[in-house]
Structure formats: C-alpha cells, structure tokens
Design a protein around this motif. Sequence first.
Motif, PDB file in Angstrom:
ATOM      1  N   GLU A  16      -8.479  21.008 -21.398  1.00  0.00           N
ATOM      2  CA  GLU A  16      -7.237  20.270 -21.674  1.00  0.00           C
ATOM      3  C   GLU A  16      -6.637  19.712 -20.388  1.00  0.00           C
ATOM      4  N   ALA A  17      -6.827  20.436 -19.289  1.00  0.00           N
ATOM      5  CA  ALA A  17      -6.249  19.984 -18.026  1.00  0.00           C
ATOM      6  C   ALA A  17      -6.897  18.675 -17.573  1.00  0.00           C
ATOM      7  N   LEU A  18      -8.168  18.543 -17.894  1.00  0.00           N
ATOM      8  CA  LEU A  18      -8.864  17.306 -17.524  1.00  0.00           C
ATOM      9  C   LEU A  18      -8.363  16.119 -18.333  1.00  0.00           C
ATOM     10  N   GLU A  19      -7.659  16.418 -19.395  1.00  0.00           N
ATOM     11  CA  GLU A  19      -7.116  15.354 -20.231  1.00  0.00           C
ATOM     12  C   GLU A  19      -5.865  14.730 -19.609  1.00  0.00           C
ATOM     13  N   ARG A  20      -5.332  15.378 -18.589  1.00  0.00           N
ATOM     14  CA  ARG A  20      -4.079  14.886 -18.023  1.00  0.00           C
ATOM     15  C   ARG A  20      -4.225  13.499 -17.430  1.00  0.00           C
ATOM     16  N   LYS A  21      -3.244  12.679 -17.722  1.00  0.00           N
ATOM     17  CA  LYS A  21      -3.295  11.293 -17.247  1.00  0.00           C
ATOM     18  C   LYS A  21      -3.199  11.195 -15.733  1.00  0.00           C
ATOM     19  N   ALA A  50      -8.582  17.787  -4.634  1.00  0.00           N
ATOM     20  CA  ALA A  50      -8.388  19.241  -4.666  1.00  0.00           C
ATOM     21  C   ALA A  50      -6.945  19.647  -4.984  1.00  0.00           C
ATOM     22  N   PRO A  51      -5.942  19.004  -4.362  1.00  0.00           N
ATOM     23  CA  PRO A  51      -4.562  19.412  -4.672  1.00  0.00           C
ATOM     24  C   PRO A  51      -4.213  19.245  -6.154  1.00  0.00           C
ATOM     25  N   PHE A  52      -4.746  18.203  -6.779  1.00  0.00           N
ATOM     26  CA  PHE A  52      -4.467  17.969  -8.207  1.00  0.00           C
ATOM     27  C   PHE A  52      -5.164  19.014  -9.066  1.00  0.00           C
ATOM     28  N   LEU A  53      -6.361  19.358  -8.646  1.00  0.00           N
ATOM     29  CA  LEU A  53      -7.131  20.311  -9.431  1.00  0.00           C
ATOM     30  C   LEU A  53      -6.524  21.705  -9.307  1.00  0.00           C
ATOM     31  N   LYS A  54      -6.027  21.976  -8.119  1.00  0.00           N
ATOM     32  CA  LYS A  54      -5.472  23.293  -7.827  1.00  0.00           C
ATOM     33  C   LYS A  54      -4.249  23.604  -8.673  1.00  0.00           C
TER      34      LYS A  54
END
Lengths: 86, 205
Positions: free
Chosen positions: B121-126, B187-191
């Motif tokens: 679901e996190a990968l769905e973030r715009k 990386a900061p966004f993924l973290k």
Amino acid sequence: MKLDCKHVWEHISEYIDKTVDAKLRQDIERHLEHCEICSAILDSTRNILVLTADDRTFELPVGYSKRLHERLAKELASSGKNPVEE
Amino acid sequence: METTEAGLIARILAGEKELFHELIRPYERMVYLTLFAIVKSETDAEDGAQDAVINAFRHLASFRGEAKFSTWLTTIAINEGRKRLRKAKGAAEQSMEEQEESHEGDFTPAPLTDWREIPLEALERKELREALRVAVAELPDIYRQVFTLRDLEELNIEETAQALGINPGAVKVRLHRARMMLQKRLAPFLKTTAPGRKGFFGRAL
C-alpha cells in the motif's frame, strides 16, 4: 568467500537481474541472511524498480494516443499505394 | 490472415498500410518514454514521438528483421530525440554521444537503518511516484537513458546496448549507477514508511 557490504553493493544490480554467476549469488545470499543493511538496500532498490515499471508512475500526456493516430492517419492518407518503398 | 508482428509488417509492405496503426499500438508508450528520456519536455517528446512513428512508417521497408521490431523502433526514437536535442542546444554544446561515464562520483547506495519491508500500500502513495519521476528526470542523461530503456521499457541488456549504440558492459555499469543513485535519492521517502520513532516534542525523527 565471505563478502563485505561494499562488495555486495557493487553487485546488487546484477544480482537483481540474475546475471551473477552461481557462486557469487550464493555468497551474496549468505551475506544477506545476516546483514540487515544490505537486505534493506536490496529491498528498497527492488521496490523502486517495481514502481518504475508500474504504468501509473510514468504516465503519457492525456490524448497522446489519439493525436498520434490522427497524425498517422493523415500520413497514411497522403502517402501513395506503396509508400514504404525505400 | 497473418496477425503476428512479422505478418503485419509483410502485409503493410504489400499495401495494407492501414495496419500500421495496429503494428505501432503496443509500442506507443515506449516511443514516448524514449523521447522523453532524451528531450525531457512533454511537448517535445510528443512531437518527437509522432515524427518517430511517421519515420518508422516511411522506412518500414528497411526493417529487415535482424533486430526485433521494438529495438528498431527504439533506435528511430533515439535518433529523433538526439536530432531534437542537437537542434535545441546548437552545435556548440557538448553532444550526448560524447558524454561518458565519469569515474568520479559516489555510486554507493544509502543504508536504511530503520528499514521495514515496505507494505504494498505504501508503494501506492502518490508522493513516492512523484519523487521517483523527479529523481529519474534529474539523473545525468546517459544514466537516465539506460535506466528508461532497461527498467521502464524493459528492454534487455543487449537490446538496450544496440538501441543506444554502446556496448553491453557500459549498459550494465550505467544501469547499476542509475539504480544506486535513485536508491540513494529515494531512501528518505522509503524510510518514512517505517513506523517513525518519536523525537523531541513528538516530532518523528
């Protein structure tokens, strides 16, 4: 052979593409089992690739296809019967 | 009726030119993205994509089937993009072909110390998609082009090398660097998808 993290990073792209040889692959996998940092780098890189391949990430301009085929239709109409001869 | 790609091409060359619409349809996206990776402007990429497709039609007879049609078409798209870039920049500017991998630079990934497996679901973030688009757009040209062909359009190493006129070794090096640069950048966004630890005044660290 025991790999250090830097060595694993150098091969991460090839590891994802499955182009490393069997021996190196095994060494990398052994390293990943106990190294959280390298596992996180591998996972995050994979996530980026999944996201990249998702059609919704890189979208085409609205109406692109329609305009393309309209232009093509004009080209086809104005070309002769055998337009594709060299 | 022959409906395979080779069959379609043969029929178009024999005079059923309307079938070219059908032949090109699966590759429309690829042609646009290839152009966009080079010219970096939506309008220019669309105009270029149209010109590339028209060019492919006009020169279809020169397609001999040694390469895959998709690779042949990608090469036409790349040439169209380069032509546009040269026009825009003028001859004085360094041309793309002259660029080489710099041996300088840091291509190590960013360690993610509090990494948790990203839930789908996190990968769905715009925001993540947007961040990725920006990061790809900001890659140096030679890396963006390889990354686009390989990871966006999913050409293989050989096809990417052939389309760009570079050797497969260079494709691998550029691809690795592109991926690592993107990993570092994102990386900061993924973290932040990991449960955040609280800092002073309740702000997430």
